[in-house]
Design an enzyme around this catalytic site. Structure first.
Site, PDB file in Angstrom:
ATOM      1  N   GLY A  71       2.145   6.794   4.255  1.00  0.00           N
ATOM      2  CA  GLY A  71       1.386   5.905   3.385  1.00  0.00           C
ATOM      3  C   GLY A  71      -0.025   6.420   3.140  1.00  0.00           C
ATOM      4  N   THR A  72      -0.618   7.011   4.164  1.00  0.00           N
ATOM      5  CA  THR A  72      -1.998   7.508   4.014  1.00  0.00           C
ATOM      6  C   THR A  72      -2.070   8.559   2.917  1.00  0.00           C
ATOM      7  OG1 THR A  72      -2.447   7.065   6.342  1.00  0.00           O
ATOM      8  CG2 THR A  72      -3.903   8.642   5.245  1.00  0.00           C
ATOM      9  N   ASN A 149      -2.268  -5.630   5.920  1.00  0.00           N
ATOM     10  CA  ASN A 149      -1.693  -5.226   7.202  1.00  0.00           C
ATOM     11  C   ASN A 149      -2.124  -6.126   8.354  1.00  0.00           C
ATOM     12  OD1 ASN A 149      -3.915  -3.575   6.043  1.00  0.00           O
ATOM     13  ND2 ASN A 149      -4.245  -3.012   8.179  1.00  0.00           N
ATOM     14  N   GLN A 177       2.913  -2.384   3.594  1.00  0.00           N
ATOM     15  CA  GLN A 177       3.350  -3.479   4.474  1.00  0.00           C
ATOM     16  C   GLN A 177       4.367  -4.390   3.804  1.00  0.00           C
ATOM     17  OE1 GLN A 177       2.906  -3.751   7.607  1.00  0.00           O
ATOM     18  NE2 GLN A 177       1.209  -2.348   7.980  1.00  0.00           N
ATOM     19  N   SER A 197       5.689   3.510   2.921  1.00  0.00           N
ATOM     20  CA  SER A 197       5.727   4.339   4.127  1.00  0.00           C
ATOM     21  C   SER A 197       7.040   4.086   4.868  1.00  0.00           C
ATOM     22  CB  SER A 197       4.527   3.955   5.004  1.00  0.00           C
ATOM     23  OG  SER A 197       4.628   4.552   6.272  1.00  0.00           O
ATOM     24  N   THR A 235       7.086  22.711   1.936  1.00  0.00           N
ATOM     25  CA  THR A 235       8.526  22.590   2.203  1.00  0.00           C
ATOM     26  C   THR A 235       8.834  21.193   2.719  1.00  0.00           C
ATOM     27  OG1 THR A 235       8.592  24.935   2.715  1.00  0.00           O
ATOM     28  CG2 THR A 235      10.457  23.609   3.491  1.00  0.00           C
ATOM     29  N   CYS A 317      -4.660   0.659  12.851  1.00  0.00           N
ATOM     30  CA  CYS A 317      -5.155   1.901  12.270  1.00  0.00           C
ATOM     31  C   CYS A 317      -6.645   2.053  12.505  1.00  0.00           C
ATOM     32  CB  CYS A 317      -4.858   1.930  10.781  1.00  0.00           C
ATOM     33  SG  CYS A 317      -3.132   1.627  10.468  1.00  0.00           S
TER      34      CYS A 317
HETATM   35  N1  PLP Z   1      -1.626   1.174   4.061  1.00  0.00           N
HETATM   36  C1  PLP Z   1      -1.411   0.108   4.849  1.00  0.00           C
HETATM   37  C2  PLP Z   1      -1.581  -1.260   4.282  1.00  0.00           C
HETATM   38  C3  PLP Z   1      -1.051   0.278   6.186  1.00  0.00           C
HETATM   39  O1  PLP Z   1      -0.850  -0.785   6.953  1.00  0.00           O
HETATM   40  C4  PLP Z   1      -0.906   1.595   6.691  1.00  0.00           C
HETATM   41  C5  PLP Z   1      -0.588   1.815   8.111  1.00  0.00           C
HETATM   42  O2  PLP Z   1      -0.652   0.948   8.929  1.00  0.00           O
HETATM   43  C6  PLP Z   1      -1.110   2.671   5.830  1.00  0.00           C
HETATM   44  C7  PLP Z   1      -1.480   2.416   4.519  1.00  0.00           C
HETATM   45  C8  PLP Z   1      -0.953   4.075   6.287  1.00  0.00           C
HETATM   46  O3  PLP Z   1       0.417   4.419   6.343  1.00  0.00           O
HETATM   47  P1  PLP Z   1       0.905   5.614   7.269  1.00  0.00           P
HETATM   48  O4  PLP Z   1       0.785   5.153   8.673  1.00  0.00           O
HETATM   49  O5  PLP Z   1       2.341   5.837   6.863  1.00  0.00           O
HETATM   50  O6  PLP Z   1       0.064   6.785   6.956  1.00  0.00           O
END
Ligand code: PLP
Length: 377
Positions: A71-72, A149, A177, A197, A235, A317
């Site tokens: 997700g990041t 989140n 989420q 994610s 890759t 996070c």
């Molecule tokens: N966005 C939200 C709302 C999240 O809660 C999170 C992770 O907790 C992320 C992005 C980041 O996702 P990832 O952990 O897959 O990098």
């Protein structure tokens, strides 16, 4: 490690055994999807099947999907990639965004972009009035998350996106989420880009995707061999992507149905004196973010961990920080109450019995903590 009851599914989820089974055969194979030989062709086929599975779970066309490392990266690709395809002007994000959106948005300021932050109401919903004010000036890109989140509060993205698009802005939503916990359909959301994610839905960590309207001129973050149609070189991690695809496929047969269990948890928490953040807003059915006045969140989380329950204080996070949650600050919560914030995020495997056991443990830990305070005084 003794097994605790796991109540932290918004941080990450256990790998679904059916996902592990799907991934297993790919771990020993020289699977480069760009190779022309039979190993490569098999990898390509697995990659495209996973693309179809993820696309089907989110109401998108497979060609709109870019696989990422999570997700990041999907959020960074949306913000930086879309901005880099435009001349520097203004972008806007809501004040409750995850750092994976907030930080890249802030970083665009060093590249000549103006950043506007749209506030939220006390219940955690994005202020439509503040969005309208922000859109009085030209804004190229607006990013607003679908589900928070920490609080689980859901935003009315179709309506907010409509406001932004009418003013000519592109819209991104972080739906990390939302996937697996509430209905998620890219086409219905009326946005140009959306992040998801894998590890929030029983898939492996390090998997994710950006779903992006093909008409958006998005620059890549990673340049190299031109994988993912040049939008994300490198890759592909076939085993992990196969797992992400399978986890998405399983969502159709295991939609999250734990709202009644979550509601019984909240009834018990309120009897213990808890205040539930965002209680009256539409919320994810698995998430409870609460505080008990006078009780420190970190201390309670550690006590519950010793009692066999894994819960979170604030956002996982950003849990290195002991500052009160920026999401609660944006909602105008008193900082001393916010210091008590604890998040419980249930998963499909959690039961009503586990919740009742938790409430008993909570009661015990609270009376112990209150007795200790009384002795100290
Ligand atoms: N966005 C939200 C709302 C999240 O809660 C999170 C992770 O907790 C992320 C992005 C980041 O996702 P990832 O952990 O897959 O990098």
């Amino acid at each position: 490690m003794t097994r605790s009851v796991y109540f932290d599914h918004n941080a990450t989820t256990p790998l679904n055994p059916a996902v592990k089974e799907a991934m297993w055969p790919w771990l020993g194979i020289p699977a480069n999807a760009s190779s022309r030989h039979q190993f490569g062709r098999a990898a390509r086929q697995a990659l495209e099947t996973a693309r179809e599975q993820v696309a089907a779970a989110v109401g998108a066309h497979p060609s709109q999907l870019v696989f990422t490392s999570g997700g990041t990266e999907a959020d960074n690709l949306a913000i930086r990639g879309i901005c880099d395809g435009l001349k520097p002007s203004s972008l806007a994000v809501s004040s409750i965004e995850h750092p994976a959106v907030m930080r890249p948005a802030q970083s665009m300021q060093q590249r000549g972009w103006k950043l506007a932050v749209i506030g939220v109401e006390a219940d955690g919903r994005i202020s439509a009035d503040q969005l309208a004010d922000t859109l009085a000036q030209p804004v190229a890109l607006v990013s607003m998350m679908l589900a928070n989140n920490e609080t689980g509060v859901l935003q009315d993205i179709p309506a907010l996106a409509e406001m932004a698009r009418k003013r000519g802005a592109l819209v991104h939503t972080d739906a990390v989420q939302a996937l697996g916990k509430t209905r998620l359909n890219f086409a219905e959301l009326n946005v140009n880009a959306m992040s998801v994610s894998g590890h929030k839905i029983g898939g492996p960590q390090g998997t994710g995707a950006l779903i992006v309207d093909k008409r958006v001129d998005m620059q890549a973050l990673l340049y190299g061999g031109g994988q993912e149609k040049g939008r994300r070189s490198g890759t592909e991690n076939i085993a992990a992507i196969v797992g992400f695809g399978r986890a998405c496929e399983l969502l159709a047969s295991y939609p999250y149905q734990g709202e009644a269990v979550r509601n019984s948890l909240e009834t018990g928490l309120k009897q213990a004196g808890a205040i539930i953040f965002g209680e009256n807003a539409p919320r994810l059915p698995n998430t409870t973010f609460f505080a008990i006045p006078g009780i420190d969140g970190e201390t309670l989380v550690m006590a519950l961990d010793r009692a066999g329950f894994a819960v979170a204080s604030g956002s996982a996070c950003s849990s290195d920080s002991s500052d009160p949650s920026p999401v609660l600050m944006a909602m105008g919560v008193d900082p001393s109450l916010a210091q008590g914030a604890v998040r419980i995020s249930l998963g499909p495997e959690n039961t009503a019995e586990e919740v009742q056991g938790f409430l008993l443990a909570l009661q015990y830990e609270l009376s112990r903590m209150q007795n200790m305070t009384a002795i100290a005084v």
